[in-house]
Design a protein around this motif. Sequence first.
Motif, PDB file in Angstrom:
ATOM      1  N   PRO A  89      -3.665   4.080  -0.946  1.00 28.70           N
ATOM      2  CA  PRO A  89      -4.905   3.757  -1.659  1.00 28.70           C
ATOM      3  C   PRO A  89      -5.733   2.662  -0.976  1.00 28.70           C
ATOM      4  O   PRO A  89      -6.816   2.342  -1.443  1.00 28.70           O
ATOM      5  CB  PRO A  89      -4.432   3.284  -3.031  1.00 28.70           C
ATOM      6  N   SER A  90      -5.244   2.097   0.119  1.00 33.54           N
ATOM      7  CA  SER A  90      -5.938   0.995   0.795  1.00 33.54           C
ATOM      8  C   SER A  90      -6.655   1.473   2.051  1.00 33.54           C
ATOM      9  O   SER A  90      -6.012   1.834   3.040  1.00 33.54           O
ATOM     10  CB  SER A  90      -4.937  -0.093   1.179  1.00 33.54           C
ATOM     11  N   PRO A  91      -7.991   1.448   2.067  1.00 36.12           N
ATOM     12  CA  PRO A  91      -8.727   1.843   3.269  1.00 36.12           C
ATOM     13  C   PRO A  91      -8.376   0.987   4.489  1.00 36.12           C
ATOM     14  O   PRO A  91      -8.333   1.492   5.607  1.00 36.12           O
ATOM     15  CB  PRO A  91     -10.198   1.662   2.883  1.00 36.12           C
ATOM     16  N   GLU A  92      -8.117  -0.311   4.283  1.00 30.85           N
ATOM     17  CA  GLU A  92      -7.771  -1.185   5.402  1.00 30.85           C
ATOM     18  C   GLU A  92      -6.433  -0.783   6.021  1.00 30.85           C
ATOM     19  O   GLU A  92      -6.275  -0.793   7.232  1.00 30.85           O
ATOM     20  CB  GLU A  92      -7.709  -2.644   4.945  1.00 30.85           C
ATOM     21  N   VAL A  93      -5.471  -0.448   5.191  1.00 22.60           N
ATOM     22  CA  VAL A  93      -4.164  -0.020   5.690  1.00 22.60           C
ATOM     23  C   VAL A  93      -4.286   1.356   6.335  1.00 22.60           C
ATOM     24  O   VAL A  93      -3.721   1.601   7.409  1.00 22.60           O
ATOM     25  CB  VAL A  93      -3.111  -0.039   4.558  1.00 22.60           C
ATOM     26  N   ASN A  94      -5.036   2.246   5.738  1.00 24.96           N
ATOM     27  CA  ASN A  94      -5.223   3.584   6.308  1.00 24.96           C
ATOM     28  C   ASN A  94      -5.865   3.523   7.697  1.00 24.96           C
ATOM     29  O   ASN A  94      -5.591   4.372   8.544  1.00 24.96           O
ATOM     30  CB  ASN A  94      -6.075   4.448   5.377  1.00 24.96           C
ATOM     31  N   ALA A  95      -6.692   2.520   7.929  1.00 23.77           N
ATOM     32  CA  ALA A  95      -7.392   2.390   9.210  1.00 23.77           C
ATOM     33  C   ALA A  95      -6.452   2.040  10.365  1.00 23.77           C
ATOM     34  O   ALA A  95      -6.817   2.224  11.529  1.00 23.77           O
ATOM     35  CB  ALA A  95      -8.492   1.341   9.097  1.00 23.77           C
ATOM     36  N   ILE A  96      -5.244   1.546  10.063  1.00 25.98           N
ATOM     37  CA  ILE A  96      -4.299   1.182  11.124  1.00 25.98           C
ATOM     38  C   ILE A  96      -3.101   2.139  11.163  1.00 25.98           C
ATOM     39  O   ILE A  96      -2.045   1.812  11.692  1.00 25.98           O
ATOM     40  CB  ILE A  96      -3.829  -0.285  10.978  1.00 25.98           C
ATOM     41  N   ALA A 116       0.836  -1.205   0.000  1.00 26.25           N
ATOM     42  CA  ALA A 116       0.000   0.000   0.000  1.00 26.25           C
ATOM     43  C   ALA A 116       0.870   1.254   0.000  1.00 26.25           C
ATOM     44  O   ALA A 116       0.581   2.227  -0.699  1.00 26.25           O
ATOM     45  CB  ALA A 116      -0.944  -0.008   1.204  1.00 26.25           C
ATOM     46  N   VAL A 117       1.955   1.225   0.770  1.00 26.38           N
ATOM     47  CA  VAL A 117       2.872   2.371   0.797  1.00 26.38           C
ATOM     48  C   VAL A 117       3.577   2.505  -0.554  1.00 26.38           C
ATOM     49  O   VAL A 117       3.765   3.610  -1.057  1.00 26.38           O
ATOM     50  CB  VAL A 117       3.874   2.244   1.973  1.00 26.38           C
ATOM     51  N   ARG A 118       3.926   1.394  -1.156  1.00 24.27           N
ATOM     52  CA  ARG A 118       4.524   1.426  -2.495  1.00 24.27           C
ATOM     53  C   ARG A 118       3.533   2.048  -3.495  1.00 24.27           C
ATOM     54  O   ARG A 118       3.895   2.901  -4.293  1.00 24.27           O
ATOM     55  CB  ARG A 118       4.920   0.023  -2.953  1.00 24.27           C
ATOM     56  N   ALA A 119       2.270   1.644  -3.406  1.00 32.46           N
ATOM     57  CA  ALA A 119       1.246   2.185  -4.302  1.00 32.46           C
ATOM     58  C   ALA A 119       1.032   3.680  -4.075  1.00 32.46           C
ATOM     59  O   ALA A 119       0.609   4.394  -4.988  1.00 32.46           O
ATOM     60  CB  ALA A 119      -0.067   1.427  -4.116  1.00 32.46           C
ATOM     61  N   ALA A 120       1.340   4.151  -2.861  1.00 31.14           N
ATOM     62  CA  ALA A 120       1.208   5.579  -2.552  1.00 31.14           C
ATOM     63  C   ALA A 120       2.401   6.387  -3.065  1.00 31.14           C
ATOM     64  O   ALA A 120       2.398   7.610  -2.989  1.00 31.14           O
ATOM     65  CB  ALA A 120       1.035   5.786  -1.055  1.00 31.14           C
ATOM     66  N   GLY A 121       3.432   5.699  -3.565  1.00 30.10           N
ATOM     67  CA  GLY A 121       4.529   6.417  -4.197  1.00 30.10           C
ATOM     68  C   GLY A 121       5.921   6.206  -3.638  1.00 30.10           C
ATOM     69  O   GLY A 121       6.882   6.739  -4.186  1.00 30.10           O
ATOM     70  N   LYS A 122       6.083   5.459  -2.561  1.00 25.99           N
ATOM     71  CA  LYS A 122       7.432   5.238  -2.028  1.00 25.99           C
ATOM     72  C   LYS A 122       8.172   4.264  -2.936  1.00 25.99           C
ATOM     73  O   LYS A 122       7.639   3.234  -3.322  1.00 25.99           O
ATOM     74  CB  LYS A 122       7.371   4.699  -0.591  1.00 25.99           C
ATOM     75  N   ARG A 123       9.393   4.590  -3.272  1.00 28.73           N
ATOM     76  CA  ARG A 123      10.171   3.815  -4.237  1.00 28.73           C
ATOM     77  C   ARG A 123      11.391   3.173  -3.598  1.00 28.73           C
ATOM     78  O   ARG A 123      11.788   3.515  -2.501  1.00 28.73           O
ATOM     79  CB  ARG A 123      10.636   4.732  -5.386  1.00 28.73           C
ATOM     80  N   GLY A 124      12.004   2.274  -4.346  1.00 24.79           N
ATOM     81  CA  GLY A 124      13.236   1.631  -3.920  1.00 24.79           C
ATOM     82  C   GLY A 124      12.985   0.240  -3.395  1.00 24.79           C
ATOM     83  O   GLY A 124      11.905  -0.329  -3.541  1.00 24.79           O
ATOM     84  N   GLU A 125      14.024  -0.323  -2.788  1.00 21.34           N
ATOM     85  CA  GLU A 125      13.953  -1.644  -2.177  1.00 21.34           C
ATOM     86  C   GLU A 125      13.269  -1.472  -0.824  1.00 21.34           C
ATOM     87  O   GLU A 125      13.884  -1.035   0.148  1.00 21.34           O
ATOM     88  CB  GLU A 125      15.360  -2.216  -1.997  1.00 21.34           C
ATOM     89  N   LEU A 126      11.970  -1.766  -0.772  1.00 18.62           N
ATOM     90  CA  LEU A 126      11.192  -1.511   0.439  1.00 18.62           C
ATOM     91  C   LEU A 126      11.158  -2.727   1.350  1.00 18.62           C
ATOM     92  O   LEU A 126      11.050  -3.864   0.897  1.00 18.62           O
ATOM     93  CB  LEU A 126       9.767  -1.091   0.090  1.00 18.62           C
ATOM     94  N   ALA A 127      11.232  -2.447   2.635  1.00 18.93           N
ATOM     95  CA  ALA A 127      11.130  -3.474   3.665  1.00 18.93           C
ATOM     96  C   ALA A 127      10.233  -2.931   4.767  1.00 18.93           C
ATOM     97  O   ALA A 127       9.846  -1.754   4.750  1.00 18.93           O
ATOM     98  CB  ALA A 127      12.517  -3.807   4.214  1.00 18.93           C
ATOM     99  N   VAL A 128       9.934  -3.781   5.726  1.00 16.75           N
ATOM    100  CA  VAL A 128       9.104  -3.375   6.857  1.00 16.75           C
ATOM    101  C   VAL A 128       9.926  -3.513   8.130  1.00 16.75           C
ATOM    102  O   VAL A 128      10.471  -4.582   8.420  1.00 16.75           O
ATOM    103  CB  VAL A 128       7.825  -4.232   6.945  1.00 16.75           C
ATOM    104  N   ALA A 129      10.030  -2.421   8.874  1.00 20.96           N
ATOM    105  CA  ALA A 129      10.725  -2.415  10.158  1.00 20.96           C
ATOM    106  C   ALA A 129       9.683  -2.408  11.276  1.00 20.96           C
ATOM    107  O   ALA A 129       8.610  -1.817  11.129  1.00 20.96           O
ATOM    108  CB  ALA A 129      11.627  -1.198  10.268  1.00 20.96           C
ATOM    109  N   VAL A 130      10.013  -3.065  12.370  1.00 25.71           N
ATOM    110  CA  VAL A 130       9.103  -3.186  13.510  1.00 25.71           C
ATOM    111  C   VAL A 130       9.690  -2.466  14.720  1.00 25.71           C
ATOM    112  O   VAL A 130      10.883  -2.583  15.006  1.00 25.71           O
ATOM    113  CB  VAL A 130       8.876  -4.670  13.873  1.00 25.71           C
ATOM    114  N   LEU A 131       8.821  -1.727  15.401  1.00 16.22           N
ATOM    115  CA  LEU A 131       9.156  -1.068  16.663  1.00 16.22           C
ATOM    116  C   LEU A 131       8.066  -1.409  17.670  1.00 16.22           C
ATOM    117  O   LEU A 131       6.887  -1.472  17.312  1.00 16.22           O
ATOM    118  CB  LEU A 131       9.205   0.451  16.487  1.00 16.22           C
ATOM    119  N   SER A 132       8.445  -1.594  18.929  1.00 12.24           N
ATOM    120  CA  SER A 132       7.426  -1.844  19.942  1.00 12.24           C
ATOM    121  C   SER A 132       6.880  -0.515  20.460  1.00 12.24           C
ATOM    122  O   SER A 132       7.556   0.523  20.406  1.00 12.24           O
ATOM    123  CB  SER A 132       7.998  -2.661  21.105  1.00 12.24           C
TER     124      SER A 132
END
Length: 131
Positions: A83-90, A48-64
């Motif tokens: 563009p994702s309502p489900e992702v925007n909700a969180i 969803a973040v990629r679809a919103a325009g973020k480019r490059g080699e994307l990964a997901v980082a976790v923080l508590s």
Amino acid sequence: MEVKELLRVVGLSKGKLKPSEFRLREGEVGLSLFARTAHPSPDEVREAVRAAGKRGELAVAVLSVEQIGSLGLVLVQTPGGTPSPEVNAIHYEACLRWFRRLLLRLRGIGIHDYFNQELSPKLCEAARVLD
């Protein structure tokens, strides 16, 4: 929903996480994060973040939530911009407490300047990249 962990979609440079992925741009008051949930999954958040325009080699980082709180940040649920309502909700933003923002303004220090110098490296150090 009780949030225990948050996700930050990051760009990796040569497979490494850098503090620049946890920076605020001028005018921003909070770092964009997403609650870690089973649905939408971390992969769905990244796409969803990629679809919103973020480019490059994307990964997901976790923080508590504890790590974020220990840095003096509070979580505020805000509308997401994907563009994702489900992702925007969180979607959340990690923001400085109002008193810290007031003190910075009184001293003539930009919120983003303080955040980027003091907190971005600490957030990067605390984050772990999901496989």
